[in-house]
Design a protein around this motif. Structure first.
Motif, short mmCIF file in Angstrom:
data_model
loop_
_atom_site.label_atom_id
_atom_site.label_comp_id
_atom_site.label_asym_id
_atom_site.label_seq_id
_atom_site.Cartn_x
_atom_site.Cartn_y
_atom_site.Cartn_z
N SER A 72 0.84 -1.20 0.00
CA SER A 72 0.00 0.00 0.00
C SER A 72 0.88 1.25 0.00
O SER A 72 2.03 1.22 0.44
CB SER A 72 -0.93 0.02 1.22
OG SER A 72 -0.19 0.33 2.39
N VAL A 73 0.29 2.33 -0.47
CA VAL A 73 0.99 3.61 -0.47
C VAL A 73 1.32 4.03 0.97
O VAL A 73 2.42 4.52 1.23
CB VAL A 73 0.15 4.70 -1.19
CG1 VAL A 73 0.80 6.08 -1.04
CG2 VAL A 73 -0.02 4.35 -2.66
N ALA A 74 0.40 3.81 1.88
CA ALA A 74 0.63 4.19 3.28
C ALA A 74 1.85 3.47 3.86
O ALA A 74 2.66 4.07 4.56
CB ALA A 74 -0.61 3.90 4.12
N GLU A 75 1.99 2.17 3.57
CA GLU A 75 3.16 1.42 4.04
C GLU A 75 4.43 1.97 3.41
O GLU A 75 5.46 2.11 4.08
CB GLU A 75 3.01 -0.06 3.71
CG GLU A 75 1.99 -0.78 4.52
CD GLU A 75 1.81 -2.23 4.13
OE1 GLU A 75 1.25 -2.98 4.95
OE2 GLU A 75 2.22 -2.63 3.01
N GLY A 76 4.37 2.30 2.12
CA GLY A 76 5.54 2.87 1.45
C GLY A 76 5.96 4.19 2.05
O GLY A 76 7.14 4.45 2.27
N GLU A 77 4.99 5.05 2.33
CA GLU A 77 5.28 6.34 2.97
C GLU A 77 5.87 6.15 4.36
O GLU A 77 6.80 6.85 4.75
CB GLU A 77 4.02 7.20 3.03
CG GLU A 77 3.62 7.79 1.70
CD GLU A 77 4.63 8.78 1.16
OE1 GLU A 77 5.18 9.58 1.94
OE2 GLU A 77 4.91 8.73 -0.05
N ALA A 78 5.34 5.19 5.11
CA ALA A 78 5.86 4.93 6.46
C ALA A 78 7.32 4.49 6.39
O ALA A 78 8.14 4.94 7.20
CB ALA A 78 5.01 3.87 7.16
N LEU A 79 7.65 3.63 5.44
CA LEU A 79 9.05 3.19 5.31
C LEU A 79 9.95 4.33 4.85
O LEU A 79 11.07 4.47 5.34
CB LEU A 79 9.16 2.01 4.34
CG LEU A 79 8.60 0.68 4.81
CD1 LEU A 79 8.82 -0.38 3.74
CD2 LEU A 79 9.22 0.24 6.13
N ARG A 80 9.46 5.15 3.91
CA ARG A 80 10.26 6.29 3.45
C ARG A 80 10.56 7.22 4.61
O ARG A 80 11.71 7.65 4.80
CB ARG A 80 9.53 7.04 2.34
CG ARG A 80 10.35 8.23 1.79
CD ARG A 80 9.56 9.06 0.80
NE ARG A 80 8.34 9.61 1.36
CZ ARG A 80 8.28 10.64 2.20
NH1 ARG A 80 9.37 11.24 2.61
NH2 ARG A 80 7.11 11.08 2.65
N GLU A 81 9.56 7.54 5.41
CA GLU A 81 9.75 8.43 6.55
C GLU A 81 10.71 7.84 7.57
O GLU A 81 11.58 8.54 8.11
CB GLU A 81 8.41 8.76 7.20
CG GLU A 81 7.54 9.64 6.34
CD GLU A 81 6.13 9.82 6.89
OE1 GLU A 81 5.88 9.43 8.05
OE2 GLU A 81 5.28 10.35 6.15
N LEU A 82 10.58 6.54 7.83
CA LEU A 82 11.47 5.87 8.78
C LEU A 82 12.91 5.91 8.27
O LEU A 82 13.84 6.25 9.01
CB LEU A 82 11.02 4.43 9.02
CG LEU A 82 11.88 3.57 9.95
CD1 LEU A 82 11.99 4.20 11.33
CD2 LEU A 82 11.29 2.17 10.04
N ALA A 83 13.11 5.58 7.00
CA ALA A 83 14.46 5.57 6.43
C ALA A 83 15.07 6.98 6.46
O ALA A 83 16.22 7.15 6.88
CB ALA A 83 14.41 5.06 4.98
N GLU A 84 14.30 7.97 6.06
CA GLU A 84 14.82 9.34 6.07
C GLU A 84 15.17 9.78 7.49
O GLU A 84 16.19 10.42 7.71
CB GLU A 84 13.80 10.30 5.46
CG GLU A 84 13.73 10.20 3.95
CD GLU A 84 12.68 11.13 3.35
OE1 GLU A 84 11.95 11.82 4.10
OE2 GLU A 84 12.59 11.15 2.12
#
Length: 118
Positions: free
Chosen positions: A99-111
């Protein structure tokens, strides 16, 4: 040239292709594989001359900086999140998440940790 230690989580069919091709990439050294089923990790490790570890041990290894996530798609988010939380860069087999929400959560965590996920 410095060498980056690589770990692989997921020891299904695709892991053999990654392990077979890994020596072609200068600067990368696959050091360990892990999966929730220890016998699968041990078999793949023996086949390619790397170490088999429990997932938790792979994530705490200081000599592993990048972890390749080769788990089933429904596990990608949880496994990639665990990798990032362990302070490791993550490379995921497609799809990255479901899902897009999971992708955004991972992007935010990585950043937030100064890491790369992809």
């Amino acid at each position: 040239m410095s060498t980056t230690g690589v770990g692989i989580i997921g020891c299904g069919s695709i892991s053999a292709a990654y392990l077979r091709l890994a020596p072609s990439f200068a600067g990368l050294d696959v050091r360990a594989v892990a999966v929730r089923l220890p016998k699968a990790a041990q078999a793949r490790a023996a086949e390619f001359g790397v170490e088999a570890l429990p997932v938790e041990d792979l994530l705490t290894r200081e000599d592993i900086g990048v972890v390749v996530n080769l788990t089933i798609p429904s596990a990608h988010f949880e496994v990639s999140r665990a990798i990032l939380n362990a302070g490791k860069h993550v490379y995921s087999e497609k799809p990255l998440v479901l899902s897009v929400a999971e992708g955004e959560a991972l992007r935010e965590l990585a950043e937030g940790k100064g890491l790369r996920g992809g």
